[in-house]
Design a protein around this motif. Structure first.
Motif, PDB file in Angstrom:
ATOM      1  N   VAL A   1       0.844  -1.202   0.000  1.00  0.00           N
ATOM      2  CA  VAL A   1       0.000   0.000   0.000  1.00  0.00           C
ATOM      3  C   VAL A   1       0.875   1.246   0.000  1.00  0.00           C
ATOM      4  O   VAL A   1       0.632   2.193  -0.750  1.00  0.00           O
ATOM      5  N   ALA A   2       1.927   1.232   0.837  1.00  0.00           N
ATOM      6  CA  ALA A   2       2.815   2.398   0.905  1.00  0.00           C
ATOM      7  C   ALA A   2       3.440   2.670  -0.456  1.00  0.00           C
ATOM      8  O   ALA A   2       3.482   3.818  -0.920  1.00  0.00           O
ATOM      9  N   LEU A   3       3.908   1.604  -1.129  1.00  0.00           N
ATOM     10  CA  LEU A   3       4.531   1.796  -2.442  1.00  0.00           C
ATOM     11  C   LEU A   3       3.516   2.315  -3.455  1.00  0.00           C
ATOM     12  O   LEU A   3       3.832   3.174  -4.289  1.00  0.00           O
TER      13      LEU A   3
ATOM     14  N   ALA B   1       3.783   5.670  -5.559  1.00  0.00           N
ATOM     15  CA  ALA B   1       3.686   5.652  -7.021  1.00  0.00           C
ATOM     16  C   ALA B   1       2.616   6.619  -7.492  1.00  0.00           C
ATOM     17  O   ALA B   1       2.825   7.381  -8.451  1.00  0.00           O
ATOM     18  N   ALA B   2       1.474   6.613  -6.809  1.00  0.00           N
ATOM     19  CA  ALA B   2       0.384   7.506  -7.207  1.00  0.00           C
ATOM     20  C   ALA B   2       0.823   8.955  -7.086  1.00  0.00           C
ATOM     21  O   ALA B   2       0.552   9.775  -7.978  1.00  0.00           O
TER      22      ALA B   2
ATOM     23  N   VAL C   1       6.031   4.420 -12.247  1.00  0.00           N
ATOM     24  CA  VAL C   1       5.831   3.131 -12.918  1.00  0.00           C
ATOM     25  C   VAL C   1       6.661   2.051 -12.239  1.00  0.00           C
ATOM     26  O   VAL C   1       6.178   0.941 -11.983  1.00  0.00           O
ATOM     27  N   GLY C   2       7.923   2.398 -11.920  1.00  0.00           N
ATOM     28  CA  GLY C   2       8.792   1.423 -11.270  1.00  0.00           C
ATOM     29  C   GLY C   2       8.249   0.987  -9.912  1.00  0.00           C
ATOM     30  O   GLY C   2       8.275  -0.201  -9.568  1.00  0.00           O
TER      31      GLY C   2
ATOM     32  N   MET D   1      -6.339   4.322  -6.144  1.00  0.00           N
ATOM     33  CA  MET D   1      -5.443   4.369  -7.305  1.00  0.00           C
ATOM     34  C   MET D   1      -6.183   4.812  -8.556  1.00  0.00           C
ATOM     35  O   MET D   1      -5.676   5.612  -9.339  1.00  0.00           O
ATOM     36  N   SER D   2      -7.393   4.299  -8.751  1.00  0.00           N
ATOM     37  CA  SER D   2      -8.079   4.608 -10.015  1.00  0.00           C
ATOM     38  C   SER D   2      -8.461   6.078 -10.081  1.00  0.00           C
ATOM     39  O   SER D   2      -8.431   6.677 -11.159  1.00  0.00           O
TER      40      SER D   2
END
Lengths: 186, 121, 102
Positions: free
Chosen positions: B5-7, B11-12, B57-58, C1-2
């Motif tokens: 979740v943290a990652l 990322a978001a 993305v990574g 996320m979405s």
């Protein structure tokens, strides 16, 4: 790069002939190949070396002479400072873009201290990548960079930018100090 | 909060900031008064925006085999955007398309006036 | 996320529209090539979003090629624009500019 010349025994000069296959180029190209495949299996390494040697034979280039020692810690510090600069300059340019329609710019000439082409290229590339300054013209003969800088209200700010560019060059020189023998002008 | 979740959150955040930078750059390209000012706005998504999106993305893929490919994307984008921005800036200056009324200091025009125009960039 | 992905996509679409406007009106060919250069960067971001949302890596080589060769267009345009006087360049005050450049 100006052509490197060799002198023949009878006194006439000819352009130097370089070995087409150079180890650093082969290593870098092999690493790119492995990055593209995303795997380090022996067959990929072999294929990468073959493709790299083939590329070097088909597109021969003169070797890049760094003429510098590498200080890893200072190089890391240089990269870290560069990232900080990029983030800070991005925020700054964003603010200028969003809040002001009218900006004053400047074209500043920066005379670099070092006479190395490599340092000139590196400083020019790093200054271009930081938002807010673009290299418009570069003089190899005098080692001068002409930069277009965004949001320069007066001549004093232009001077401040010139100082910061020279500080960047000093950081590059500290991270990649030239070898003593190379400093003698040819 | 678990690792994944943290990652995902990181990322978001990266993707969102990258997209925001692209939007601000587009506004800048539309709003700025002359070509070279527009190029300054254009540098952001090409450097920081790409880094952030690729990082996002990574972090989302979390696949070691793509890390090298993503690093290659960043390196290529950085080396090539330097070339294109320099060539465009140089061409605009040589073609005389620079708004001199916007410049506070101009140390290049006096040099260029004294020499023959050299053909190709 | 979405939600985040939707928001980011909306921002990229808005950016692409603004850049298309600049590429259409942009007084000189160099303005257009800058706008298209940024459009390539926006495309890179968009494909990145797609990869992040689906988790499929098939599109990553496209990102790589765009990042590596996106500059070719701008470079070749700049190569030919540098010596011509672009007639459209002088929307505002080309005469003065040409005057003081002699």
């Amino acid at each position: 790069m100006s052509p490197v010349t060799r002198t023949r025994r009878d006194g006439t000069s000819r352009p130097a002939r370089h070995r087409a296959v150079q180890l650093p180029a082969v290593v870098v190209l092999t690493l790119v190949w492995l990055a593209l495949w995303g795997s380090v299996a022996p067959l990929y390494v072999l294929g990468g070396v073959l493709v790299a040697v083939g590329t070097c034979l088909v597109f021969p280039l003169p070797p890049v002479d760094l003429a510098a020692r590498v200080r890893p810690l200072l190089l890391l510090a240089l990269l870290g400072r560069f990232l900080v600069d990029v983030v800070r300059a991005s925020v700054q340019v964003s603010r200028v873009v969003l809040t002001r329609g009218h900006v004053r710019n400047a074209v500043v000439a920066v005379d670099l201290e070092s006479s190395s082409d490599f340092v000139l290229t590196l400083v020019a590339a790093m200054l271009s990548l930081v938002p807010g300054s673009v290299v418009v013209e570069a003089r190899r003969s005098t080692h001068t960079l002409y930069l277009h800088v965004l949001d320069v209200p007066d001549a004093e700010a232009a001077e401040a930018f010139r100082r910061s560019a020279l500080e960047l060059e000093q950081r590059v020189l500290a991270a990649l100090p030239p070898r003593a023998s190379e400093e003698v002008p040819a | 909060m678990t690792w994944t979740v943290a990652l995902d959150v990181a990322a978001a955040a990266c993707l969102l900031t990258g997209a925001l930078l692209a939007l601000v750059a587009a506004i800048g390209v539309l709003r700025m008064p002359d070509l070279l000012s527009r190029m300054h706005a254009a540098t952001k998504p090409q450097v920081l925006g790409t880094v952030l999106v690729v990082l996002g993305v990574g972090l989302r893929l979390r696949d070691p085999s793509t890390v090298a490919l993503l690093a290659l994307v960043v390196v290529l984008q950085m080396t090539t955007s330097v070339v294109s921005s320099h060539l465009i800036g140089r061409a605009s200056f040589r073609a005389g398309q620079v708004r001199h009324d916007l410049l506070v200091v101009d140390e290049l025009s006096e040099v260029l006036d004294h020499e023959e125009p050299r053909g190709a960039p | 996320m979405s939600v985040v992905l939707l928001l980011a996509t909306a921002m990229l679409v808005a950016a692409a529209i603004l850049l298309t406007i600049r590429a259409t009106i942009g007084p000189t060919i160099l303005d257009r090539s800058v706008a298209l250069d940024v459009l390539v960067a926006v495309t890179v971001c968009g494909i990145g979003l797609h990869v992040a949302s689906t988790g499929k890596t098939v599109a990553l080589p496209i990102v790589l090629v765009l990042a590596g060769f996106g500059f070719v267009g701008a470079a070749s345009v700049a190569r030919y624009a540098s010596r011509s006087d672009d007639l459209e360049a002088g929307r505002d005050g080309a005469e003065e500019m040409r005057g003081d450049r002699r």
